[in-house]
Structures are given as structure tokens and as C-alpha cells.
Motif scaffolding. Structure first.
Motif, PDB file in Angstrom:
ATOM      1  N   MET A 128      24.172 -14.156 -16.453  1.00 28.87           N
ATOM      2  CA  MET A 128      22.788 -13.461 -16.204  1.00 28.87           C
ATOM      3  C   MET A 128      23.101 -13.508 -14.213  1.00 28.87           C
ATOM      4  N   GLY A 129      23.008 -12.512 -12.917  1.00 32.67           N
ATOM      5  CA  GLY A 129      22.472 -12.196 -12.100  1.00 32.67           C
ATOM      6  C   GLY A 129      21.983 -12.623 -11.863  1.00 32.67           C
ATOM      7  N   LYS A 130      21.199 -12.510 -10.741  1.00 35.01           N
ATOM      8  CA  LYS A 130      19.978 -12.078 -10.473  1.00 35.01           C
ATOM      9  C   LYS A 130      19.439 -10.903 -10.075  1.00 35.01           C
ATOM     10  N   VAL A 131      17.876 -10.563 -10.885  1.00 36.37           N
ATOM     11  CA  VAL A 131      17.766  -9.019 -10.744  1.00 36.37           C
ATOM     12  C   VAL A 131      17.124  -8.672  -9.166  1.00 36.37           C
ATOM     13  N   ILE A 132      17.293  -7.555  -9.023  1.00 37.93           N
ATOM     14  CA  ILE A 132      17.636  -7.234  -7.428  1.00 37.93           C
ATOM     15  C   ILE A 132      16.125  -5.744  -7.577  1.00 37.93           C
ATOM     16  N   ILE A 133      14.912  -6.154  -7.277  1.00 42.32           N
ATOM     17  CA  ILE A 133      13.812  -5.285  -7.226  1.00 42.32           C
ATOM     18  C   ILE A 133      13.499  -4.683  -6.235  1.00 42.32           C
ATOM     19  N   LYS A 134      13.451  -3.732  -5.124  1.00 38.32           N
ATOM     20  CA  LYS A 134      13.317  -2.987  -3.492  1.00 38.32           C
ATOM     21  C   LYS A 134      12.312  -1.879  -4.423  1.00 38.32           C
ATOM     22  N   ASN A 135      11.402  -2.552  -3.381  1.00 34.62           N
ATOM     23  CA  ASN A 135      10.276  -1.981  -2.936  1.00 34.62           C
ATOM     24  C   ASN A 135      10.069  -0.634  -1.918  1.00 34.62           C
ATOM     25  N   CYS A 136       8.393  -0.083  -1.762  1.00 37.79           N
ATOM     26  CA  CYS A 136       8.826   0.474  -0.637  1.00 37.79           C
ATOM     27  C   CYS A 136       6.926   0.400   0.135  1.00 37.79           C
ATOM     28  N   ILE A 137       7.079  -0.493  -0.239  1.00 35.91           N
ATOM     29  CA  ILE A 137       5.247  -1.150   0.272  1.00 35.91           C
ATOM     30  C   ILE A 137       5.225  -0.730   1.970  1.00 35.91           C
ATOM     31  N   ARG A 138       6.701  -0.611   2.635  1.00 37.94           N
ATOM     32  CA  ARG A 138       6.152  -0.508   4.401  1.00 37.94           C
ATOM     33  C   ARG A 138       6.250   0.939   4.104  1.00 37.94           C
ATOM     34  N   GLU A 139       6.917   1.741   3.440  1.00 44.18           N
ATOM     35  CA  GLU A 139       6.718   3.150   4.444  1.00 44.18           C
ATOM     36  C   GLU A 139       4.866   3.274   3.681  1.00 44.18           C
ATOM     37  N   LEU A 140       4.701   3.250   2.049  1.00 42.86           N
ATOM     38  CA  LEU A 140       3.492   3.699   2.063  1.00 42.86           C
ATOM     39  C   LEU A 140       3.179   3.081   2.681  1.00 42.86           C
ATOM     40  N   ARG A 141       2.554   1.921   3.339  1.00 41.41           N
ATOM     41  CA  ARG A 141       1.734   1.388   3.913  1.00 41.41           C
ATOM     42  C   ARG A 141       1.473   2.645   5.458  1.00 41.41           C
ATOM     43  N   PHE A 142       3.297   3.011   5.840  1.00 36.40           N
ATOM     44  CA  PHE A 142       2.561   3.878   7.005  1.00 36.40           C
ATOM     45  C   PHE A 142       2.035   5.301   6.607  1.00 36.40           C
ATOM     46  N   LYS A 143       2.218   5.752   5.623  1.00 36.91           N
ATOM     47  CA  LYS A 143       1.953   6.597   4.881  1.00 36.91           C
ATOM     48  C   LYS A 143       0.142   7.314   4.760  1.00 36.91           C
ATOM     49  N   LYS A 144      -0.244   5.455   4.976  1.00 39.69           N
ATOM     50  CA  LYS A 144      -1.726   5.514   3.991  1.00 39.69           C
ATOM     51  C   LYS A 144      -2.410   5.203   5.145  1.00 39.69           C
ATOM     52  N   GLY A 145      -2.246   5.899   6.460  1.00 39.03           N
ATOM     53  CA  GLY A 145      -3.200   5.775   7.654  1.00 39.03           C
ATOM     54  C   GLY A 145      -2.175   4.871   8.486  1.00 39.03           C
ATOM     55  N   GLU A 146      -0.734   4.123   8.266  1.00 37.37           N
ATOM     56  CA  GLU A 146      -1.166   2.833   9.283  1.00 37.37           C
ATOM     57  C   GLU A 146      -1.650   1.641   8.996  1.00 37.37           C
ATOM     58  N   MET A 147      -1.682   1.607   7.747  1.00 38.28           N
ATOM     59  CA  MET A 147      -1.767  -0.082   7.101  1.00 38.28           C
ATOM     60  C   MET A 147      -1.571  -1.408   7.596  1.00 38.28           C
ATOM     61  N   THR A 148      -2.548  -1.871   8.619  1.00 40.50           N
ATOM     62  CA  THR A 148      -1.708  -2.644   8.837  1.00 40.50           C
ATOM     63  C   THR A 148      -1.234  -3.876   7.656  1.00 40.50           C
ATOM     64  N   GLN A 149      -0.094  -4.418   7.903  1.00 39.61           N
ATOM     65  CA  GLN A 149       0.019  -5.813   6.513  1.00 39.61           C
ATOM     66  C   GLN A 149      -1.467  -6.573   6.542  1.00 39.61           C
ATOM     67  N   GLN A 150      -2.000  -6.785   7.423  1.00 40.49           N
ATOM     68  CA  GLN A 150      -3.354  -7.473   7.070  1.00 40.49           C
ATOM     69  C   GLN A 150      -4.201  -6.544   5.949  1.00 40.49           C
ATOM     70  N   ALA A 151      -4.327  -5.107   6.526  1.00 37.10           N
ATOM     71  CA  ALA A 151      -5.466  -5.069   5.652  1.00 37.10           C
ATOM     72  C   ALA A 151      -4.774  -4.957   4.012  1.00 37.10           C
ATOM     73  N   LEU A 152      -3.583  -4.583   4.197  1.00 37.17           N
ATOM     74  CA  LEU A 152      -2.947  -4.427   2.225  1.00 37.17           C
ATOM     75  C   LEU A 152      -3.966  -6.071   2.029  1.00 37.17           C
ATOM     76  N   ALA A 153      -3.004  -6.757   2.360  1.00 43.27           N
ATOM     77  CA  ALA A 153      -2.901  -7.951   2.118  1.00 43.27           C
ATOM     78  C   ALA A 153      -4.799  -8.079   1.396  1.00 43.27           C
ATOM     79  N   ASP A 154      -6.392  -8.289   2.401  1.00 42.62           N
ATOM     80  CA  ASP A 154      -7.033  -8.422   1.870  1.00 42.62           C
ATOM     81  C   ASP A 154      -7.549  -7.118   1.103  1.00 42.62           C
ATOM     82  N   ARG A 155      -7.145  -6.152   0.938  1.00 47.25           N
ATOM     83  CA  ARG A 155      -7.382  -5.598  -0.209  1.00 47.25           C
ATOM     84  C   ARG A 155      -6.696  -5.884  -1.161  1.00 47.25           C
ATOM     85  N   VAL A 156      -5.510  -6.291  -1.813  1.00 48.17           N
ATOM     86  CA  VAL A 156      -5.235  -7.177  -3.006  1.00 48.17           C
ATOM     87  C   VAL A 156      -5.254  -8.078  -3.436  1.00 48.17           C
ATOM     88  N   GLY A 157      -5.792  -9.131  -2.492  1.00 45.95           N
ATOM     89  CA  GLY A 157      -6.935 -10.779  -2.379  1.00 45.95           C
ATOM     90  C   GLY A 157      -4.658 -11.083  -2.031  1.00 45.95           C
TER      91      GLY A 157
END
Lengths: 73, 165
Positions: A1-30
Motif C-alpha cells: 500500500m503506497g502513500k496517499v496523495i491529497i492535494k489542496n488549493c488553500i493558497r489559491e483560495l486565500r488569494f481569491k478571498k481578499g488576499e487572506m494571509t496565512q496568519q489570518a487563516l490560521a487564526d480563523r481555524v485555530g
């Protein structure tokens, strides 16, 4: 059994959502900014709970934020 | 570098610094540990208190919210992995120590009997010199300290891997 690959588009979504910073996202989700960085680089796969919380921030269904790409050989 | 990683670095370096000096002394003179142990613990506490104060003052998050940044699921996963590795190390140290003690004590008894011109020595008469007993205890304690170093070392390595890829 190999390693599972899960991709995400958090970076793109942050920029689409008013250039949300990494820290802002981190604060909002804890989480720390370091965890957001690890998520964006696909170095860490979040728990289901965290994945839902992130998707909720972007008001998108889970599968539009995280995509299952199969397993490595 | 995040708050949790800095804390792990502080613990790792603090323990390494203080207890390297401590063990360098007590392994040479096993009975000279009483005051030294208290001193080592005090120095350790002071070092960590100073570091955590500086870390807190310099942390953007603490300046902003007044609280230490919360440990999230990634931090907890890294800590659990480190605890698992250090637990294995500690277990191996304790088992090794027990085996060495179980076989070492009879060897010392035979040596003592030979020193007493082959006199019959019952187990009730047999006594291990205090210095040897203390040395054995220091070795066990060194194993515990080593397991702690492995714990903080594993945390630091995990954060570095995340940062550098």
C-alpha cells in the motif's frame, strides 16, 4: 500500500478571498501559521475536522478544497 | 521558526548543557551528587524561565493576544511521535540497565569473595560498595535524561523537516 496523495488549493483560495494571509487563516481555524504552510506545501494532511473547518472558511464543499489524487506506487 | 519549535530547542539545549556538566562530574565522583543535583535543577529552571520569557516577549502572537499560541493538531502529532520514540529509548535503557544489574551484582559478589581469600560469602553478607550503587543509579538517570533529549530532538527534527522539506 503506497502513500496517499491529497492535494489542496488553500493558497489559491486565500488569494481569491481578499488576499487572506496565512496568519489570518490560521487564526480563523485555530491552528498555527506553520501548519498552514505545511498544508499548502502538502507536507501535512489535516484531520477531517480541520479540513471541514478550512472548507467552511472558504464557503466551499470539502472536495473543492481538498482533492484525493490516489496513492504512490 | 514557530513558538513550539523554539521551546523545544530551548529544552533540548538547556538539558544538554546542564546535564552534560552534571554527568561529567558525577560519573567521576558518584557520591558528590546531592548538592549538584539541586543546583542542576535550579540552573535548568532558570535557563528555561529566561528563555521562555524572551521567547514570549519576541513572539508576535503573544504580543497581540497575551496568550501563548495554541498547540494545534500538527504540534500534538509531532509531540506524540516524539513521545513514542523517546518511550522506546527509555524502555530499552531500563531493560538494559536491569539485565546489567542482574548479571553485574553476582559478578561483584564473586569478585568480593575472591578479595576475601575465597571465603564463603552468603548473599546476606554481600554488599555492593555505595559508590558502585550510586554509579548504577546515575547511569539509570542518564538514560532518563537521554530519553528526554531524544524527545526534544525528535520534535526539533520534525519541525525542521516541515520547514526545509
Amino acid at each position: 500500500m503506497g502513500k496517499v496523495i491529497i492535494k489542496n488549493c488553500i493558497r489559491e483560495l486565500r488569494f481569491k478571498k481578499g488576499e487572506m494571509t496565512q496568519q489570518a487563516l490560521a487564526d480563523r481555524v485555530g491552528i498555527t501559521r506553520q501548519t498552514v504552510i505545511a498544508l499548502e506545501k502538502n507536507k501535512y494532511y489535516p484531520s477531517l475536522e480541520l479540513a471541514f473547518r478550512i472548507a467552511q472558511i472558504f464557503t466551499l464543499p470539502l472536495e473543492e478544497v481538498f482533492q484525493y489524487e490516489g496513492e504512490t506506487e | 521558526m514557530g513558538f513550539q519549535e523554539k521551546s523545544a530547542w530551548a529544552c533540548l539545549l538547556g538539558i544538554a548543557l546542564v546535564f552534560t556538566v552534571y554527568f561529567a562530574i558525577v560519573f567521576r565522583s558518584p557520591t558528590a551528587f546531592v548538592g549538584l543535583f539541586v543546583l542542576a535543577v535550579i540552573v535548568q529552571v532558570i535557563l528555561l524561565a529566561v528563555f521562555h520569557t524572551v521567547n514570549a516577549i519576541m513572539s508576535h502572537s503573544i504580543r497581540k493576544t497575551g496568550d501563548a499560541p495554541p498547540r494545534d493538531e500538527l504540534d500534538r502529532m509531532i509531540e506524540l511521535r516524539a513521545a513514542k520514540i523517546s518511550g522506546v529509548i527509555l524502555g530499552m535503557v531500563v531493560i538494559s540497565w536491569c539485565i546489567i544489574a542482574m548479571f553485574g551484582a553476582p559478578v561483584q559478589e564473586i569478585a568480593l569473595a575472591k578479595a576475601l581469600d575465597g571465603a564463603e560469602l552468603s548473599t546476606t553478607q554481600f554488599a555492593i560498595p555505595l559508590a558502585n550503587v550510586l554509579l548504577a543509579v546515575h547511569m539509570l538517570f542518564a538514560g532518563f535524561v537521554m530519553a528526554n533529549l531524544v524527545y526534544y530532538g525528535s520534535i526539533v527534527v520534525s519541525y525542521r523537516k516541515l520547514a526545509n522539506g
